[in-house]
Motif scaffolding. Structure first.
Motif, PDB file in Angstrom:
ATOM      1  N   ARG A 169       0.815  -1.200   0.000  1.00 39.80           N
ATOM      2  CA  ARG A 169       0.000   0.000   0.000  1.00 39.80           C
ATOM      3  C   ARG A 169       0.856   1.260   0.000  1.00 39.80           C
ATOM      4  NH1 ARG A 169      -3.241   0.700   5.511  1.00 39.80           N
ATOM      5  NH2 ARG A 169      -3.386   2.802   4.670  1.00 39.80           N
ATOM      6  N   THR A 170       0.239   2.363  -0.358  1.00 41.90           N
ATOM      7  CA  THR A 170       0.956   3.626  -0.392  1.00 41.90           C
ATOM      8  C   THR A 170       1.313   4.100   1.011  1.00 41.90           C
ATOM      9  OG1 THR A 170       0.809   5.944  -1.100  1.00 41.90           O
ATOM     10  CG2 THR A 170      -1.224   4.897  -0.339  1.00 41.90           C
ATOM     11  N   ILE A 171       2.364   4.884   1.110  1.00 41.62           N
ATOM     12  CA  ILE A 171       2.741   5.519   2.371  1.00 41.62           C
ATOM     13  C   ILE A 171       2.572   7.023   2.286  1.00 41.62           C
ATOM     14  CG2 ILE A 171       4.356   3.708   3.076  1.00 41.62           C
ATOM     15  CD1 ILE A 171       6.626   5.648   2.137  1.00 41.62           C
ATOM     16  N   SER A 172       1.960   7.496   1.221  1.00 46.11           N
ATOM     17  CA  SER A 172       1.902   8.940   0.978  1.00 46.11           C
ATOM     18  C   SER A 172       1.108   9.688   2.033  1.00 46.11           C
ATOM     19  CB  SER A 172       1.312   9.218  -0.405  1.00 46.11           C
ATOM     20  OG  SER A 172       0.006   8.689  -0.501  1.00 46.11           O
ATOM     21  N   SER A 173       0.283   9.012   2.805  1.00 46.68           N
ATOM     22  CA  SER A 173      -0.464   9.684   3.857  1.00 46.68           C
ATOM     23  C   SER A 173       0.037   9.319   5.249  1.00 46.68           C
ATOM     24  CB  SER A 173      -1.955   9.333   3.753  1.00 46.68           C
ATOM     25  OG  SER A 173      -2.152   7.945   3.910  1.00 46.68           O
ATOM     26  N   SER A 174       1.181   8.644   5.310  1.00 46.73           N
ATOM     27  CA  SER A 174       1.677   8.093   6.578  1.00 46.73           C
ATOM     28  C   SER A 174       2.863   8.855   7.145  1.00 46.73           C
ATOM     29  CB  SER A 174       2.111   6.640   6.388  1.00 46.73           C
ATOM     30  OG  SER A 174       1.032   5.833   5.975  1.00 46.73           O
ATOM     31  N   LEU A 175       2.818   9.018   8.444  1.00 48.73           N
ATOM     32  CA  LEU A 175       4.002   9.449   9.172  1.00 48.73           C
ATOM     33  C   LEU A 175       5.030   8.331   9.079  1.00 48.73           C
ATOM     34  CD1 LEU A 175       5.261  11.495  11.324  1.00 48.73           C
ATOM     35  CD2 LEU A 175       4.357   9.894  13.031  1.00 48.73           C
ATOM     36  N   TRP A 177       3.587  13.181   6.540  1.00 50.06           N
ATOM     37  CA  TRP A 177       3.153  12.595   5.282  1.00 50.06           C
ATOM     38  C   TRP A 177       3.547  13.442   4.075  1.00 50.06           C
ATOM     39  CZ3 TRP A 177      -0.273  15.193   2.078  1.00 50.06           C
ATOM     40  CH2 TRP A 177      -0.879  16.327   2.640  1.00 50.06           C
ATOM     41  N   ASP A 178       3.555  14.766   4.265  1.00 50.32           N
ATOM     42  CA  ASP A 178       3.852  15.652   3.141  1.00 50.32           C
ATOM     43  C   ASP A 178       5.296  16.125   3.128  1.00 50.32           C
ATOM     44  OD1 ASP A 178       2.238  18.601   4.607  1.00 50.32           O
ATOM     45  OD2 ASP A 178       3.735  17.213   5.360  1.00 50.32           O
ATOM     46  N   GLY A 179       6.073  15.710   4.109  1.00 51.82           N
ATOM     47  CA  GLY A 179       7.468  16.117   4.170  1.00 51.82           C
ATOM     48  C   GLY A 179       7.692  17.497   4.750  1.00 51.82           C
ATOM     49  N   ASP A 180       6.618  18.179   5.094  1.00 55.61           N
ATOM     50  CA  ASP A 180       6.759  19.549   5.583  1.00 55.61           C
ATOM     51  C   ASP A 180       7.217  19.631   7.035  1.00 55.61           C
ATOM     52  OD1 ASP A 180       4.050  21.164   3.700  1.00 55.61           O
ATOM     53  OD2 ASP A 180       6.078  20.540   3.150  1.00 55.61           O
ATOM     54  N   HIS A 181       7.030  18.555   7.777  1.00 54.44           N
ATOM     55  CA  HIS A 181       7.393  18.537   9.182  1.00 54.44           C
ATOM     56  C   HIS A 181       8.392  17.411   9.422  1.00 54.44           C
ATOM     57  CE1 HIS A 181       4.031  21.257  10.269  1.00 54.44           C
ATOM     58  NE2 HIS A 181       3.454  20.668   9.247  1.00 54.44           N
ATOM     59  N   THR A 182       9.520  17.775   9.984  1.00 51.64           N
ATOM     60  CA  THR A 182      10.527  16.790  10.340  1.00 51.64           C
ATOM     61  C   THR A 182      10.848  16.910  11.819  1.00 51.64           C
ATOM     62  OG1 THR A 182      12.294  18.306   9.678  1.00 51.64           O
ATOM     63  CG2 THR A 182      11.571  16.683   8.044  1.00 51.64           C
ATOM     64  N   TYR A 183      11.175  15.789  12.424  1.00 47.60           N
ATOM     65  CA  TYR A 183      11.412  15.723  13.856  1.00 47.60           C
ATOM     66  C   TYR A 183      12.683  14.906  14.087  1.00 47.60           C
ATOM     67  CZ  TYR A 183       6.362  16.478  13.357  1.00 47.60           C
ATOM     68  OH  TYR A 183       5.134  16.930  12.977  1.00 47.60           O
ATOM     69  N   PHE A 206      21.862  14.479  11.169  1.00 46.02           N
ATOM     70  CA  PHE A 206      21.039  13.593  10.340  1.00 46.02           C
ATOM     71  C   PHE A 206      19.919  14.394   9.680  1.00 46.02           C
ATOM     72  CE2 PHE A 206      21.683   9.399  12.946  1.00 46.02           C
ATOM     73  CZ  PHE A 206      23.054   9.588  12.891  1.00 46.02           C
ATOM     74  N   THR A 207      19.540  13.953   8.490  1.00 46.54           N
ATOM     75  CA  THR A 207      18.435  14.575   7.770  1.00 46.54           C
ATOM     76  C   THR A 207      17.512  13.496   7.215  1.00 46.54           C
ATOM     77  OG1 THR A 207      19.835  16.445   7.117  1.00 46.54           O
ATOM     78  CG2 THR A 207      17.781  16.140   5.911  1.00 46.54           C
ATOM     79  N   ILE A 208      16.241  13.625   7.530  1.00 49.95           N
ATOM     80  CA  ILE A 208      15.259  12.677   7.003  1.00 49.95           C
ATOM     81  C   ILE A 208      14.530  13.324   5.831  1.00 49.95           C
ATOM     82  CG2 ILE A 208      13.441  13.420   8.609  1.00 49.95           C
ATOM     83  CD1 ILE A 208      12.508  10.469   8.719  1.00 49.95           C
ATOM     84  N   SER A 209      14.224  12.519   4.830  1.00 51.83           N
ATOM     85  CA  SER A 209      13.492  13.011   3.672  1.00 51.83           C
ATOM     86  C   SER A 209      12.648  11.875   3.111  1.00 51.83           C
ATOM     87  CB  SER A 209      14.459  13.541   2.602  1.00 51.83           C
ATOM     88  OG  SER A 209      15.327  12.519   2.166  1.00 51.83           O
ATOM     89  N   ARG A 210      11.742  12.237   2.217  1.00 52.74           N
ATOM     90  CA  ARG A 210      10.879  11.207   1.641  1.00 52.74           C
ATOM     91  C   ARG A 210      10.531  11.549   0.208  1.00 52.74           C
ATOM     92  NH1 ARG A 210       5.848  10.639   5.237  1.00 52.74           N
ATOM     93  NH2 ARG A 210       5.180   9.191   3.604  1.00 52.74           N
TER      94      ARG A 210
END
Length: 128
Positions: free
Chosen positions: A26-32, A52-58, A67-71
């Motif tokens: 399944r898609t992960i486009s709506s998932s944290l 889900w949209d990449g706008d918020h990173t923690y 470290f940098t997280i991206s999707r």
């Protein structure tokens, strides 16, 4: 959703690695999405998460600034760029998805209980 992490390996202190998590099914486009790690003899700990949209990173305080997280929702991948690695970063790194709550942006991104899908880990070893 099935998650497959890759990119781990042996690196010297000060070096860099990029971990990748590929999703299938399944898609992960709506998932944290999150990355966690577990060092030998220690509890699993939160590393980073991305909305889900990449706008918020923690980020965990221990890795912030290194470290940098991206999707990429089209490719269904999540990456973790790790710079300035230190021996204390040695651990098995796992990616995880929260497929229950869609479009989640909240305060519990660090809790492993929030995530219902986990990939197998990839080992990162940092030598001094």
């Amino acid at each position: 959703v099935q998650l497959q992490a890759s990119g781990g390996g042996l690196v010297q202190a000060g070096g860099s690695l990029t971990l990748s998590c590929a999703a299938s099914g399944r898609t992960i486009s709506s998932s944290l999405m999150g990355w966690f790690r577990q060092a030998p003899g220690k509890r699993r700990e939160f590393v980073a998460a991305i909305s889900w949209d990449g706008d918020h990173t923690y980020y965990a305080d221990s890795i912030k600034g290194r470290f940098t997280i991206s999707r990429d929702n089209v490719k269904k991948t999540v990456s973790l760029q790790m710079n300035s690695l230190a021996p204390e970063d040695t651990a098995v790194y796992s990616c995880a998805a929260d497929t229950v709550r869609t479009f989640y942006i909240g305060n519990y991104y660090y809790a492993d209980t929030l995530y219902d899908s986990w990939g197998q880990g990839t080992l990162v070893t940092v030598s001094s």
